[in-house]
Motif scaffolding. Structure first.
Motif, PDB file in Angstrom:
ATOM      1  N   LYS A   1      13.755  17.792  30.856  1.00  0.00           N
ATOM      2  CA  LYS A   1      14.061  18.733  29.789  1.00  0.00           C
ATOM      3  C   LYS A   1      14.189  20.113  30.403  1.00  0.00           C
ATOM      4  O   LYS A   1      13.341  20.526  31.191  1.00  0.00           O
ATOM      5  CB  LYS A   1      12.967  18.746  28.722  1.00  0.00           C
TER       6      LYS A   1
ATOM      7  N   ALA B   1      16.610  23.862  25.792  1.00  0.00           N
ATOM      8  CA  ALA B   1      16.847  23.039  24.604  1.00  0.00           C
ATOM      9  C   ALA B   1      17.528  21.722  24.956  1.00  0.00           C
ATOM     10  O   ALA B   1      17.849  20.946  24.072  1.00  0.00           O
ATOM     11  CB  ALA B   1      17.711  23.809  23.606  1.00  0.00           C
ATOM     12  N   GLY B   2      17.755  21.473  26.253  1.00  0.00           N
ATOM     13  CA  GLY B   2      18.468  20.269  26.677  1.00  0.00           C
ATOM     14  C   GLY B   2      17.545  19.161  27.130  1.00  0.00           C
ATOM     15  O   GLY B   2      16.616  19.376  27.900  1.00  0.00           O
TER      16      GLY B   2
ATOM     17  N   THR C   1      21.042  18.286  22.997  1.00  0.00           N
ATOM     18  CA  THR C   1      20.530  19.640  22.809  1.00  0.00           C
ATOM     19  C   THR C   1      20.058  19.810  21.370  1.00  0.00           C
ATOM     20  O   THR C   1      20.661  19.284  20.447  1.00  0.00           O
ATOM     21  CB  THR C   1      21.592  20.709  23.128  1.00  0.00           C
TER      22      THR C   1
ATOM     23  N   ARG D   1      18.817  22.524  18.296  1.00  0.00           N
ATOM     24  CA  ARG D   1      19.019  23.896  17.839  1.00  0.00           C
ATOM     25  C   ARG D   1      18.405  24.032  16.450  1.00  0.00           C
ATOM     26  O   ARG D   1      18.696  23.242  15.559  1.00  0.00           O
ATOM     27  CB  ARG D   1      20.511  24.176  17.797  1.00  0.00           C
TER      28      ARG D   1
END
Length: 128
Positions: free
Chosen positions: A95, A98-99, A112, A114
């Motif tokens: 990780k 945010a990926g 990802t 959000r």
């Protein structure tokens, strides 16, 4: 007579502000979605109607979009993405921000997350 007009004007302004507040608080307004051909209201309805943690919103061109509740924080959403991907045979590798990165048979997948608003999180899954 002039005083009465000012009172009516002030009352109208308060009424407009109250209606505006109720409009936003009653979930009539959501920020725009980056998901093609899906409205914000449709996205929320799909999640509410789904029996899954992640509700699929759209799929096109090697990209899938999902929505999830943000009730337990982004870590819970990450865990849901990991479980979904591992059920499809992908292995979680790392990780970064945010990926979330996955691998399977020499191929790579990136998911990802959000935060869309205070209640919902969007997930974009790309097969590379």
């Amino acid at each position: 007579m002039r005083k009465r007009g000012l009172v009516l004007g002030a009352a109208s302004a308060v009424l407009v502000a109250l209606v505006g507040f109720l409009f936003v608080m009653n979930r009539w307004f959501y920020p725009p979605l980056p998901v093609p051909d899906v409205s914000a209201k449709e996205a929320v309805k799909k999640l509410e109607a789904s029996d899954r943690v992640l509700a699929e919103l759209a799929s096109a061109g090697g990209v899938r979009w999902y929505i999830d509740r943000n009730g337990e924080g982004i870590g819970a959403v990450d865990d849901a993405v990991k479980r979904m991907s591992e059920a499809e045979g992908w292995t979680f590798t790392s990780k970064e921000g945010a990926g979330l990165f996955f691998e399977k048979d020499g191929e790579r997948r990136i998911a990802t997350t959000r935060i869309w608003n205070r209640k919902y999180v969007l997930v974009k899954v790309q097969d590379l």
